[in-house]
Design a protein around this motif. Structure first.
Motif, short mmCIF file in Angstrom:
data_model
loop_
_atom_site.label_atom_id
_atom_site.label_comp_id
_atom_site.label_asym_id
_atom_site.label_seq_id
_atom_site.Cartn_x
_atom_site.Cartn_y
_atom_site.Cartn_z
N GLU B 13 -3.03 0.76 -11.53
CA GLU B 13 -2.18 1.60 -10.68
C GLU B 13 -1.28 0.75 -9.77
O GLU B 13 -0.15 1.14 -9.48
N LEU B 17 2.72 0.98 -9.61
CA LEU B 17 3.49 1.11 -8.37
C LEU B 17 4.58 0.04 -8.30
O LEU B 17 5.76 0.34 -8.04
N GLN B 115 0.16 0.01 1.95
CA GLN B 115 0.17 1.35 2.58
C GLN B 115 0.67 1.29 4.02
O GLN B 115 1.48 2.11 4.43
N MET B 259 5.15 6.60 -2.70
CA MET B 259 4.11 6.18 -3.65
C MET B 259 3.29 5.02 -3.07
O MET B 259 2.07 4.98 -3.18
N CYS B 262 0.61 5.99 -0.45
CA CYS B 262 -0.57 6.76 -0.86
C CYS B 262 -1.82 5.89 -0.87
O CYS B 262 -1.75 4.70 -1.15
N ARG B 267 -4.32 10.04 -6.31
CA ARG B 267 -3.72 9.65 -7.59
C ARG B 267 -2.68 10.66 -8.06
O ARG B 267 -1.66 10.28 -8.63
N ARG B 270 0.48 10.22 -6.00
CA ARG B 270 1.08 8.93 -6.41
C ARG B 270 1.85 9.10 -7.72
O ARG B 270 2.98 8.61 -7.86
#
Lengths: 138, 289
Positions: B13, B17, B115, B259, B262, B267, B270
């Motif tokens: 993930e 991103l 984040q 995004m 998050c 999820r 995102r």
């Protein structure tokens, strides 16, 4: 190191934003540019017009920010004044022209002005060189 | 119900991103170089090289160095055309710097650092956007938004569905073009027709609505950055902007920042941001032909 990794970028961004806000409010910079935090807060620079007269009795010619056909010496010199119009900056920009051309050139920069109540669209003079109106007319 | 993703899922993930951010950066750079004719050929090769990272070695996107290259490229454009650079370019510059710094952190801290950076970028962006509008007389009195509404500057995709509103706007636009072509000494003003009933009130109401939404997003990410409502507000803002005004590069950038903001558990949100961001980046590239 913790501050650098986590907060330094936002701190720099806040400083740029604060400076841009100050310059917009005090120096006439368009709020859309040089940081761009004021997007949609005021008229876009594409709504600004430079009306240029060269020579006695010449017809004024209009230039705008995204004028693809605008590729003359005067326009190249004053282009940035459409984004940041002020009498002082316009005077400085024209200093870059050859003496003879500068003497024969008159530039006025306007932005559009709209009154939703009456529906009247007009122009507001932001800067001109040489000056014909009192500087307070801005 | 939240399910904690495994380490493999998290790594995948994170790559998704960062790939989304790279696509967004590439689209914005392509658009700028094409618009301002800045070394197009060399830059196009650079952008293609950047995107090829995603295909050849996806894990390289997790190294700070490609981000330093993106940051340098963005800074080069900022220095080259400081008064022409649009706001999403500035945002991407901050994002690239934040990503480069975050990826330099220990792997266990990376997600949290990304984040935190994204949260504060959104707070500063929305905070200053709100202040600019509050202090701008042409925004507060509805004159700028009124002008845009009168000429049909908002809602291009839906304008043909609005019947008479679209016709009035088109006629107003013709009058504006005629007015702007005339010397200010001979053409002092032109009158535009109101496209909707209670037009002055609609213009001011629209201004108040925009202010309220931006202020809410600011407050949301300042006070409750992990709350789903903050993200829903940002997604709604981006979606509305896509319909009203096709600012695809900006929308792609703020979706990518959303995004980034998050938590690993969010999820679904995102994924929504990621899909929207990539779609908007694709729309930007499509406009280049």
């Amino acid at each position: 190191m913790f501050f650098l990794r986590n907060y330094s970028v936002a701190t720099v961004m806040a400083l740029v934003a604060a400076t841009q806000l100050f310059v917009v409010q005090t120096q006439g910079l368009v709020s859309w540019r040089a940081g761009g935090f004021g997007m949609y807060a005021s008229f876009h620079p594409r709504h600004h017009e430079a009306w240029v007269t060269t020579g006695d009795g010449g017809e004024p010619v209009r230039y705008t920010k995204y004028d693809a056909a605008a590729d003359c010496e005067v326009y190249r010199a004053i282009r940035h004044c459409l984004t940041w119009p002020s009498n002082l900056r316009l005077d400085e920009a024209l200093l870059g022209l050859p003496e003879e051309l500068r003497q024969a050139t008159r530039v006025r920069i306007y932005r559009l002005n709209f009154d939703p109540s009456s529906g009247v669209l007009s122009r507001k003079l932001l800067a001109e060189s040489p000056r014909t109106a009192p500087s307070g007319a801005r | 119900m939240h399910v904690d993703p495994s380490n493999d899922d998290r790594a995948r993930e994170d790559r998704a991103l960062l790939s989304t951010l790279l696509v967004t950066a590439a689209a914005a750079l392509c658009y700028f170089f094409t618009s301002y004719r800045m070394g197009e050929d060399a830059q196009t090769v650079g952008v293609i090289a950047l995107l090829s990272l995603l295909v050849v070695q996806p894990r390289w996107t997790c190294s700070p160095w490609p981000w330093v290259v993106v940051l340098s490229s963005l800074l080069w454009t900022l220095v080259g055309r400081p008064l022409d650079v649009p706001n999403h370019h500035f945002m991407l510059t901050y994002v690239s710097a934040a990503v480069a710094l975050s990826l330099g952190a220990r792997p266990a801290l990376r997600a949290e650092t990304l984040q935190r950076n994204a949260r504060w970028l959104l707070v500063v962006l929305m905070g200053f956007a709100t202040v600019h509008k509050v202090v701008s007389p042409t925004f507060r009195d509805g004159s700028y938004l009124g002008y845009e509404i009168a000429r049909g500057g908002f809602g291009d995709p839906v304008m043909p569905l609005l019947g008479s509103v679209g016709q009035v706007s088109a006629e107003n636009d013709r009058r504006i073009v005629g007015f702007r072509a005339r010397d200010p000494a001979s053409a002092e003003s032109v009158t535009l027709d109101p496209p909707v009933p209670f037009f002055p009130e609609v213009a001011v109401g629209f201004a108040v609505l925009i202010l309220a939404i931006e202020a809410l997003i600011f407050a949301g990410f300042l006070l409750a950055p992990r709350h789903a409502v903050s993200h829903l507000l940002l997604i709604s803002f981006a979606t509305t902007l896509a319909v009203l005004r096709q600012e695809f590069t900006f929308i792609s950038v703020i979706s990518a920042i959303g995004m980034m903001a998050c938590t690993p558990q969010q999820r679904g949100i995102r994924l929504a941001y990621g899909v929207f961001s990539v779609l908007c980046a694709a729309a930007v590239l499509k406009t280049l032909g």
